[in-house]
Design an enzyme around this catalytic site. Structure first.
Site, short mmCIF file in Angstrom:
data_model
loop_
_atom_site.label_atom_id
_atom_site.label_comp_id
_atom_site.label_asym_id
_atom_site.label_seq_id
_atom_site.Cartn_x
_atom_site.Cartn_y
_atom_site.Cartn_z
N GLY A 639 0.80 -1.21 0.00
CA GLY A 639 0.00 0.00 0.00
C GLY A 639 0.84 1.27 0.00
O GLY A 639 2.07 1.23 -0.01
N ASP A 755 7.40 -6.22 14.76
CA ASP A 755 8.11 -5.60 13.64
C ASP A 755 8.65 -4.23 14.08
O ASP A 755 8.36 -3.21 13.46
CB ASP A 755 7.17 -5.49 12.43
CG ASP A 755 7.95 -5.25 11.13
OD1 ASP A 755 9.20 -5.39 11.15
OD2 ASP A 755 7.32 -4.93 10.11
#
Ligand code: NAG
Ligand code: NAG
Ligand code: NAG
Ligand code: NAG
Ligand code: NAG
Ligand code: NAG
Ligand code: NAG
Length: 925
Positions: A639, A755
């Site tokens: 995205g 992450d």
């Protein structure tokens, strides 16, 4: 409520210990010892670096935390509060290395492993503190050989097994603390031999069986805490022999039988708690002899009979709880003499009669008489209780009107008179109650209009006037109660219009107006609730303002039910607010599953809007000119991210999936995951999600916009990197610590981000860190010790154990944090260092050589301290063994406490090797 007496006890505990120990060390001479053995044992502990030991000439006596006798043999070791990393206790006490050791304080030293039998060889020990560690296994029998021990504290560990009767050999013991372990089995009767004991704490274990009768031999005992165990049987009838007892604390056990009358002999007792046991019989009148009592808690037992009038003699009492028993009769007038009483809880008994006896207790702060059978009127003298904050009289048989003097209680925060037989009007000066947060008058016979003075209750959050006979219309003044979260006016005789301004109450989560006679339809402002079903079918994307930014708690989806007389009398118009009324804020709140929080329709749309405006989908489209490339500020793993300035001027960031990506289930999943996680979080160092749209044709998330972009980009731009001086870098790292600490510790279940990279740390205009990108975040199921899942994360930041295991723990984030922290100090990813860490050439690198060379080295004392501290924490987090990495909680404490890692004057000398073993280095002097 016990806080003050407990802190007193800790200091007295310490005082006793110190006095006895200093005597002991004077008296004892030195015995034969081997200097090599002592040094070897110190080295084995890994708390002092080999260099340090070598540089302190021939003896270790000058090391911080070590004291020797004249002969040079070690007598005291106290590393309490030093900056050290855990070690196995067995390594340190391997062999009989310290023949002259008198004092061993290893509290909060992150020790693990079991207590080795060698402990028994420290034959001169008088003081042993192993509290607040991770020690496991059972208590070694050899403890019984420490025949000079005065203080033994093993509290807050993970010790299992039973309390061995050998402890009865320690007849010099003055303080024994085994609190907060996993000990089970009975209390050995040999403990009765410890006749010099003044402090005995076995609380928070799983100890069962009866209290041994021998306990009554401990006539010096001042504090006995056996709370939260499973002790049964009755209280020894000769408990009165413990004449020196000041604190007797046994809540949360299974004691039964009656209260022995010998309790009356405990005249020094200040605190007695037997809360939550099965004690029966009546309260003995002798209780009145314990005139030093300040706290008495006998709540949640099976006491019956009436309140003895001798209670009135307890003139020092500040807290009396007798709730949840079967006490009968009326309140004796003598109670009025307990003029120091601040907390009185008689809830859930079978008390009756009138209230006057308590009205003389002018120092009362909390009064709870709910769920009894009190009758008669509320006398006007209730206005004398000027300090009262909580007045709970619900579920009784009170009659008459609410006296207007209740409005004199200007400190009142909670008032409940629900479920009585009160009649008459609402008192008119309600606006005096400026601190009132909760007003519950439900199920009475109150009547007349709802007075506009209600609008003066500036702090009110919860109003319940349901099931009365109020008439007239809803006063418009209610619409100015800006912190109101719950309003229940149901089942009254209200008429007129529902004020449209109710929609301005941004915190209102529950509104119940059912069972009245309103004469209009639904105000437009509440209309957004109406045919949500319809919208879900038709619109491509639905954004409606549901809940607005708030500080409160998470709420379930609420139904708003309004009855109108226009519609057939029996039919209700049910408006379902699809919008989620969940308020964000994680602290101690359960994280809900996605299904609970998000309404789905045909599997392809759900949305929420947590932003403060009347924003619509079209605004987003207009602001970005239908996601024109000109507004794109970055593309991520998937995205693109856009910057959108909304009509009200506010700037937000939009993350949008590309059309092709929308079809990808894994990407969808990650989007949903992000929504699930972020809607529950509220923390200044975690990105805010304002809203989202998840639909086949448009899939995007709306976030807080962070002006300075990612930490990665800033570090990679020479101009911006220079702007990030040492202070700002340390501050950024602290921000990340705060965010991760919150995710790991304040959320239930804990959230692992998975992450953590410099790309996912964004910076606001003040260059403060905000952690973003929760696409791979995972809630840890508390019932399973590890969680397995597919590998997620970014190469270069993934914890090494994930190469051979698929167990996700918070320690994976700790590793990634270590990389990010180091990268922030170095200005670039530390890949070379990470890949060559074990080699000695890397370990010999100086810290100052690896710091970002674009900045001048830190110079101020504070900067030097902070950079060294952060670097040593980063290396601790990079430990290959996840068990030896600190938790974020510990990291946060180390940063906050400014623990001293290294001597300032050594800064240029610090190597990576030092940082990897941040022992108590050569501290100044
Ligand atoms: C102490 O120093 C000596 C000589 O300087 C060296 O041989 C020895 O290995 C050192 N010991 C430790 C434990 O570092
Ligand atoms: C104790 O020392 C012996 C020999 O010095 C060693 O083999 C053993 O591993 C040590 N025990 C621990 C727990 O470190
Ligand atoms: C206690 O000390 C005695 C004598 O020194 C020794 O024989 C015994 O084994 C020791 N007991 C334990 C449990 O270590
Ligand atoms: C108990 O304490 C007293 C006074 O402090 C002391 O004289 C006595 O030796 C102690 N008893 C034991 C067994 O240590
Ligand atoms: C036992 O230790 C804990 C923590 O170290 C302390 O809070 C408690 O007061 C101690 N108990 C006694 C009886 O001193
Ligand atoms: C109350 O406690 C103090 C200090 O422990 C003591 O001196 C006093 O005698 C006690 N009062 C009574 C009536 O026993
Ligand atoms: C109170 O007494 C009744 C019967 O008299 C009994 O059923 C009930 O369990 C008792 N409640 C408590 C809390 O002891």
């Amino acid at each position: 409520m016990m806080a003050s007496s407990i802190s007193n006890s800790v200091s007295s505990f310490a005082a006793v210990a110190v006095a006895l120990i200093s005597c002991a060390s004077l008296v004892l001479g030195s015995v034969e010892y081997s200097p090599e053995q002592e040094v070897k044992a110190l080295l084995a502990s890994e708390w002092w670096s080999p260099e340090c030991l070598n540089s302190t000439t021939t003896t270790p006596c000058k090391l911080p935390g070590i004291t020797c006798n004249r002969a040079g043999s070690i007598t005291r070791i106290s590393i309490h509060k030093f900056f050290i990393y855990g070690t196995e206790l067995g390594k340190f006490l391997n062999g009989s290395s310290f023949p002259n050791l008198v004092h061993l304080d290893l509290a909060a030293a992150e020790l693990y492993g079991s207590i080795p039998p060698e402990i028994g060889t420290l034959s001169k020990l008088t003081y042993l503190d192993l509290s607040h560690n991770y020690l496991s296994g059972e208590l070694p029998l050899s403890l019984g050989n420490l025949s000079q021990l005065v203080v033994l504290d093993i509290s807050f560990n993970h010790i299992r097994g039973s309390i061995s009767s050998e402890l009865g050999n320690l007849n010099t013991l003055v303080a024994l603390n085994l609190s907060s372990n996993f000990l089970y089995g009975p209390i050995p009767s040999s403990l009765g031999l410890l006749t010099n004991l003044t402090h005995l704490d076995i609380s928070a274990n799983q100890i069962n069986g009866q209290l041994p009768l021998s306990i009554t031999s401990l006539t010096h005992l001042m504090e006995f805490d056996a709370s939260y165990n499973a002790i049964n049987g009755s209280i020894p009838i000769h408990i009165g022999k413990l004449k020196n007892l000041q604190l007797l604390f046994m809540p949360g056990n299974r004691l039964d039988g009656p209260l022995p009358s010998s309790l009356g002999q405990l005249t020094k007792l200040t605190t007695l708690s037997l809360y939550s046991n099965n004690i029966s019989g009546s309260i003995p009148p002798e209780i009145g002899k314990m005139t030093n009592l300040t706290h008495l808690d006998l709540g949640k037992n099976m006491l019956n009979g009436s309140l003895p009038s001798s209670l009135g003699q307890l003139s020092k009492l500040t807290a009396l709880s007798l709730d949840s028993n079967n006490i009968t009769g009326s309140i004796p007038p003598e109670i009025g003499k307990m003029t120091n009483l601040a907390h009185l809880d008689l809830r859930e008994n079978m008390l009756m009669g009138q209230l006057p006896p308590i009205l003389g207790l002018v120092n009362l702060v909390d009064l709870d008489l709910s769920v009894n059978m009190f009758d008669g009127q509320l006398p006007p003298e209730i206005g004398y209780l000027k300090n009262v904050k909580s007045l709970l009289l619900g579920d009784n048989r009170l009659t008459g009107a609410i006296p207007s003097t209740i409005c004199d209680l200007t400190n009142l925060q909670y008032l409940s008179l629900s479920r009585n037989q009160l009649s008459g009007l609402l008192p008119s000066r309600l606006e005096n109650l400026k601190k009132l947060t909760s007003l519950k008058l439900s199920s009475n016979n109150l009547m007349g209009p709802i007075t506009p003075s209600l609008g003066g209750l500036r702090s009110i959050q919860d109003i319940d006037l349901s099931y009365n006979h109020f008439n007239g219309s809803i006063p418009i003044e209610i619409c100015s109660l800006s912190v109101l979260t719950s309003l229940d006016l149901s089942n009254n005789l209200l008429v007129g219009e529902i004020p449209y301004k109710l929609a301005d109450l941004v915190n209102l989560a529950t509104l119940n107006l059912v069972g009245n006679h309103f004469n209009c339809c639904i105000p437009c402002s509440l209309e957004y609730t109406i045919d949500a079903e319809e919208h879900l079918h038709n619109s491509s994307c639905l954004l409606f303002h549901a809940n607005r930014p708030s500080t409160g708690i998470i709420n379930k989806v609420k139904l708003i039910i309004v009855s109108t007389s226009v519609i057939l009398a029996s039919s209700f118009l049910v408006l379902i607010i699809w919008a989620m009324f969940f308020k964000r804020g994680c602290k101690n709140k359960k994280i809900k599953s996605l299904d609970e929080t998000i309404a789905t329709k045909n599997g392809d749309i759900f949305s929420v809007w947590n932003y403060d405006g009347n924003l619509a989908y079209k605004d987003i489209i207009q602001a970005t000119e239908d996601f024109d490339i000109r507004y794109c500020i970055g593309t991520g793993g998937y995205g693109s991210v856009y910057r959108a300035q909304l009509p009200n001027g506010k700037v937000v960031a939009l993350k949008k999936l590309h059309t092709s990506e929308v079809e990808e289930p894994a990407l969808r999943k990650s989007f949903e995951n992000e929504v699930k996680t972020l809607t529950e979080l509220k923390h200044r160092n975690i990105v805010r999600l304002y809203g989202f749209c998840l639909h086949k044709r448009c899939m995007f998330l709306i976030y807080q916009y962070l002006e300075r972009g990612s930490l990665f980009c800033v570090l990679n731009n020479d101009v911006e990197a220079m702007e990030l001086d040492w202070k700002k870098r340390v501050n950024i790292i602290k921000g990340i610590v705060n965010a991760l600490c919150y995710l790991h510790n304040d959320c239930t279940p804990p959230i692992v981000h998975r992450d953590v990279t410099t790309n996912n740390v964004l910076l606001n205009s003040e260059l403060e860190a905000v952690v973003a990108d929760f696409g791979t975040a995972k809630l840890l199921d508390p019932n399973s010790t590890t969680q397995t899942t597919i590998l997620a994360g970014t190469y270069g930041y993934i914890a090494p154990e994930l190469a051979y295991t698929i167990a996700v723990t918070v320690k994976c984030d700790v590793y990634s944090f270590g990389v990010v922290a180091l990268e922030t100090l170095m200005g670039k990813h530390p890949k070379e260092i990470l890949s060559s860490l074990p080699s000695s050439s890397t370990q010999n690198l100086k810290l100052i050589e690896i710091l970002d060379q674009r900045l001048a080295p830190p110079r101020s004392r504070l900067a030097v301290h902070n950079v060294a501290l952060v670097a040593s924490i980063a290396f601790a987090c990079l430990n290959a063994d996840p068990k030896r990495r600190p938790t974020m909680d510990i990291v946060s404490k180390q940063i906050a406490e400014h623990r001293k890692p290294l001597a300032d004057h050594c800064f240029h000398e610090i190597t990576i090797g030092h940082l990897m073993n941040p022992l108590v280095l050569c501290i100044d002097g």
